[in-house]
Design an enzyme around this catalytic site. Structure first.
Site, PDB file in Angstrom:
ATOM      1  N   TYR A 128       0.815  -1.219   0.000  1.00 52.13           N
ATOM      2  CA  TYR A 128       0.000   0.000   0.000  1.00 52.13           C
ATOM      3  C   TYR A 128       0.848   1.268   0.000  1.00 52.13           C
ATOM      4  O   TYR A 128       0.403   2.309  -0.481  1.00 52.13           O
ATOM      5  CB  TYR A 128      -0.895   0.031   1.242  1.00 52.13           C
ATOM      6  N   LYS A 165       3.134 -14.924   4.470  1.00 56.40           N
ATOM      7  CA  LYS A 165       3.512 -15.788   3.346  1.00 56.40           C
ATOM      8  C   LYS A 165       5.037 -15.922   3.393  1.00 56.40           C
ATOM      9  O   LYS A 165       5.757 -15.639   2.425  1.00 56.40           O
ATOM     10  CB  LYS A 165       3.007 -15.137   2.039  1.00 56.40           C
ATOM     11  N   ASP A 199      -2.682 -18.502   2.621  1.00 60.63           N
ATOM     12  CA  ASP A 199      -3.583 -19.342   1.811  1.00 60.63           C
ATOM     13  C   ASP A 199      -4.307 -20.347   2.712  1.00 60.63           C
ATOM     14  O   ASP A 199      -5.523 -20.528   2.633  1.00 60.63           O
ATOM     15  CB  ASP A 199      -2.839 -20.033   0.653  1.00 60.63           C
ATOM     16  N   ASP A 226      -6.451  -6.962   4.686  1.00 62.20           N
ATOM     17  CA  ASP A 226      -7.557  -6.412   3.893  1.00 62.20           C
ATOM     18  C   ASP A 226      -8.438  -7.552   3.379  1.00 62.20           C
ATOM     19  O   ASP A 226      -9.662  -7.543   3.541  1.00 62.20           O
ATOM     20  CB  ASP A 226      -6.987  -5.603   2.724  1.00 62.20           C
ATOM     21  N   ASP A 280     -12.458  -9.113   4.933  1.00 61.94           N
ATOM     22  CA  ASP A 280     -13.723  -9.226   4.192  1.00 61.94           C
ATOM     23  C   ASP A 280     -14.262 -10.656   4.306  1.00 61.94           C
ATOM     24  O   ASP A 280     -15.470 -10.879   4.462  1.00 61.94           O
ATOM     25  CB  ASP A 280     -13.536  -8.887   2.698  1.00 61.94           C
TER      26      ASP A 280
HETATM   27  C1  IPM Z   1     -10.487  -1.255   3.468  1.00 60.84           C
HETATM   28  C2  IPM Z   1     -10.530  -0.844   2.002  1.00 60.84           C
HETATM   29  C3  IPM Z   1      -9.328   0.005   1.665  1.00 60.84           C
HETATM   30  C4  IPM Z   1      -8.083  -0.840   1.892  1.00 60.84           C
HETATM   31  C5  IPM Z   1      -9.312   0.599   0.241  1.00 60.84           C
HETATM   32  C6  IPM Z   1     -10.579   1.308  -0.098  1.00 60.84           C
HETATM   33  C7  IPM Z   1      -8.146   1.513   0.058  1.00 60.84           C
HETATM   34  O1  IPM Z   1     -10.646  -1.954   1.174  1.00 60.84           O
HETATM   35  O2  IPM Z   1     -10.452  -0.367   4.330  1.00 60.84           O
HETATM   36  O3  IPM Z   1     -10.503  -2.461   3.734  1.00 60.84           O
HETATM   37  O4  IPM Z   1      -7.696  -1.621   1.008  1.00 60.84           O
HETATM   38  O5  IPM Z   1      -7.494  -0.713   2.963  1.00 60.84           O
HETATM   39 MN    MN Z   2     -10.968  -3.823   2.250  1.00 61.78          MN
END
Ligand code: IPM
Ligand code: MN
Ligand code: NAD
Length: 356
Positions: free
Chosen positions: A147, A192, A224, A248, A252
């Protein structure tokens, strides 16, 4: 400045569903301030695509000033198709969200994925796996990795450098071990390290820091495998500490295991008491304006602010109880199930506020 009973919050709704879920969160904060005789001052400011349209930049100087003047930042979400084709150096996610994280040195991102008994049937996992629910805290390193590494974008070649430094691994490790101490005393370092140099270094310093925490069990897992184990045996995890990009992605996944990404709150912290509180999800452009987004992630992000920035874990807990009570009665579409009343984003916010 904060006193015990007065706190200033920079309120940055942003794009897509951001303004709707923020509105619901402000309802809840209104109820909190009434109940606890607390003064919450809001500094409203533009961020993301909304700011780009009005000011030509996704993070205007006034917004940064408001954040600097505040005790904490409450952010909705940024981005959307309208701004996706902006040139690389103006992309709203990088020029607002990532800039804010860097500017305030928000290196530790707490993303708690909790399956509450009330919501166990909203999880896509089999009941035999969910059991009585699980509670995972993802501690995502937020200030480094691909990032923020060197990058190039040419016509024929592009690259993103995944860099980690000793102190970056050490400081996030320390935060993760401290968090584990207040929980089930287990940390899983996800990386990893079988391939990536940045992961080898990350793992090395997590291991070194662990020597100061003999009471905490440290396990290692490749990312993984971790993505699979989260589905197969989520109960195996307590605290996960991981690098920025893997955090990240895994967060999710973990969010969905709890029933909806609309439930996953987050706190981005600088190791002192300053933080930015933002749901883990994005601006959900296709849901925007329909009043169907789940505001719980935004509301629980605001709740985390009371623990980490205002030293009031009791208020955090009381908002969490209010969320549980409201979910027992009504639901937004994403976690709707028979026997519950389907409500809008705003009504969900009001129901939670009533239970505060
Ligand atoms: C999150 C989002 C951000 C990230 C993006 C929008 C830059 O996906 O906060 O999880 O990847 O950190
Ligand atoms: Mn995200
Ligand atoms: P997203 O998180 O916005 O949406 C992914 C899926 O989750 C969609 O199906 C969406 O409808 C659903 N969803 C998200 N929030 C929800 C909620 N509160 N209630 C119910 N369902 C919800 O991710 P995306 O589609 O990949 O990204 C959309 C935009 O948001 C992009 O511009 C992206 O860069 C941005 N984004 C911003 C942030 C942030 O501001 N922190 C985080 C992630 C993505």
């Amino acid at each position: 400045m904060a006193t015990d009973n007065t706190h200033t919050i920079a309120v940055l709704p942003g794009d897509g569903i951001g303004p709707e879920i923020m509105d619901a969160a402000l309802h809840v904060l209104g109820a909190v301030s009434k109940k606890h005789g607390m003064t919450l001052k809001y500094l409203h400011a533009d961020v993301g695509g909304a700011a780009y349209d009005r000011h030509g930049t996704a993070l205007p100087e006034e917004t940064l000033k408001a954040c600097e003047a505040a005790d904490a930042i409450l952010l909705g979400a940024v981005g959307g198709p309208k701004w996706d084709s902006l040139p690389d150096d103006q992309k709203v996610e990088r020029t607002s969200l990532l800039r804010l994280r860097k500017h305030f040195d928000l290196f530790a991102n707490f993303r708690p994925a909790v399956v509450y008994p009330q919501l166990a049937s909203a999880s896509p996992l089999k009941p035999s796996i969910v059991g009585s629910g699980f509670d995972i805290l993802i501690v995502r390193e937020l200030s480094s990795d691909a990032y923020f590494g060197k990058r190039t974008l040419g016509d024929e070649e592009a690259s993103d450098m995944m860099t980690y430094r000793k102190h970056e691994a050490e400081r996030v490790a320390k935060v993760a071990f401290e968090a584990a101490r207040k929980r089930k005393k287990k940390v899983t370092c996800v990386d990893k390290a079988n391939v990536l140099a940045s992961s080898i270094l990350f793992r090395r310093y997590v291991t070194e820091v662990s020597r100061q925490y003999p009471d905490i069990t440290l396990e290692f897992m490749y990312v993984d495998n971790a993505s699979m184990q989260l589905i197969k045996n989520p109960h195996n995890f307590d605290v996960i500490v991981t690098t920025n990009m893997f955090g990240d992605i895994l967060s999710d996944e973990a969010a969905m295991l709890t029933g909806s990404i609309g439930l996953l709150a987050s706190a981005s912290l600088n190791g002192k008491s300053f933080g930015m509180y933002e749901p883990a999800h994005g601006s959900a452009p296709r849901m925007a304006g329909k009043g169907i987004a789940n505001p719980v992630a935004q509301i629980m992000s605001a709740a985390m602010m009371f623990t980490y920035s205002f030293s009031r874990p009791d208020i955090h807990a009381s908002i969490e109880r209010a969320v549980m009570a409201a979910l027992g009665e009504c639901r937004t579409k994403d976690v709707m199930e028979p026997g519950k009343r389907e409500v809008s984003t705003q009504e969900m916010g009001k129901a939670i506020a009533r239970h505060v």
